[in-house]
Motif scaffolding. Structure first.
Motif, PDB file in Angstrom:
ATOM      1  N   UNK A 144     -17.058 -36.346 -31.114  1.00  0.00           N
ATOM      2  CA  UNK A 144     -18.357 -35.300 -30.184  1.00  0.00           C
ATOM      3  C   UNK A 144     -17.931 -35.082 -28.958  1.00  0.00           C
ATOM      4  N   UNK A 145     -17.051 -35.433 -28.468  1.00  0.00           N
ATOM      5  CA  UNK A 145     -16.229 -35.821 -27.023  1.00  0.00           C
ATOM      6  C   UNK A 145     -14.713 -36.258 -27.359  1.00  0.00           C
ATOM      7  N   UNK A 146     -13.972 -35.774 -26.535  1.00  0.00           N
ATOM      8  CA  UNK A 146     -12.805 -35.626 -25.896  1.00  0.00           C
ATOM      9  C   UNK A 146     -12.660 -36.711 -24.465  1.00  0.00           C
ATOM     10  N   UNK A 147     -11.665 -38.279 -24.519  1.00  0.00           N
ATOM     11  CA  UNK A 147     -11.727 -38.579 -22.999  1.00  0.00           C
ATOM     12  C   UNK A 147      -9.926 -39.146 -23.357  1.00  0.00           C
ATOM     13  N   UNK A 148     -10.167 -38.529 -22.053  1.00  0.00           N
ATOM     14  CA  UNK A 148      -8.604 -39.206 -21.736  1.00  0.00           C
ATOM     15  C   UNK A 148      -8.840 -40.197 -20.554  1.00  0.00           C
TER      16      UNK A 148
END
Length: 286
Positions: A144-148
């Protein structure tokens, strides 16, 4: 077709509407291909098939995917080496007649829109790692989402100032990937509405992670980028494509394929039963 063609590190299993490409596991098989495992490629996802002499007494059969059909190849954008190309099958040159036969079979099965970009993904993205380490941060994707999350040892001051980042797939329009095997490799997320903005340096962009020696490995970062792109495209609104009626097979083309079968049979590459069965399949298409 129901046949199997075995090459070096790769096996193609033909079905009536697709080819299943399986990659061997072994120390000589590139890690990207091992990570992919197997992929089912519908014939409608292909633009063409090529046959050419290879190196050291081999012949190469290569399927050409349509732009937009395979998120993996769209993200790769022509940067893969021949040895890591998942659409490439290398065979001993003694099997060139058989390779030519299957090339003709695939060409005959191509969809009516083979010359055009696909309007939707037709090949599933490979299962990605949940995360991978870049030089300046850790990239994670939960569907659902990309995190860095930045590393203090590698992230620039601009990224530290911006803080750790999270991007919902609905906020994105695409993914840019530069191979870690090329100097200056990176994975960059393209925000929706920012497609026309000139990209800045990846090490200063909070929407990008940069690669380096031992970071952003090919078999991790490319499947990761493909999975993100697949999710981004699924979240984007799109108009339904109009159905195009299938064209009737060309009798002349089927006659040519039967003559080709006969040549293979005469050469001893097909048994009597195989020749009769395939000839019956072709006649049934009329």
């Amino acid at each position: 077709m129901g046949d199997v063609l075995t090459g070096f590190h790769t096996v193609w299993e033909f079905d009536t509407d697709s080819v299943l490409i399986r990659f061997e596991r072994g120390i000589r098989t590139p890690k990207l291909l091992q990570a992919l495992g197997e992929r089912r490629i519908p014939y409608e996802a292909l633009a063409a098939v090529e046959l050419a002499p290879g190196k050291r007494g081999t012949v190469v059969l290569r399927a050409v995917p349509r732009p937009g059909a395979d998120p993996l190849m769209d993200v790769a954008d022509g940067q893969l080496k021949e040895s890591t190309d998942p659409y490439r099958l290398v065979l001993p040159e003694q099997r060139d007649a058989l390779a030519e036969y299957y090339a003709d079979e695939i060409r005959a099965a191509l969809g009516p829109d083979a010359a055009d970009p696909a309007q939707r993904p037709l090949v599933a993205a490979p299962a990605p790692p949940p995360s991978f380490k870049a030089y300046d941060g850790k990239a994670s994707f939960d569907g659902r989402s990309v995190a860095f999350r930045w590393f203090w040892t590698g992230a620039s001051s601009a990224k530290w100032k911006a803080g750790d980042q999270r991007f919902a797939v609905e906020e994105l329009s695409g993914v840019e990937w530069r191979s870690p095997e090329i100097a200056g490799g990176y994975l960059r997320l393209v925000p929706r509405g920012g497609e026309d903005r000139p990209p800045g340096q990846a090490d200063q962009d909070p929407a990008a992670v940069v690669f380096g020696m031992g970071y952003g490995l090919l078999h991790e970062s490319l499947p990761f980028g493909a999975a993100v792109l697949e999710a981004v495209r699924a979240a984007a609104p799109s108009a339904p494509a109009a159905r195009v009626p299938a064209a009737r097979p060309d009798p002349g083309g089927i006659a040519d394929r039967i003559r080709h079968l006969g040549a293979l049979h005469d050469a001893g590459l097909l048994t009597d039963d195989e020749f009769s069965a395939k000839k019956a399949q072709l006649l049934a298409e009329l």
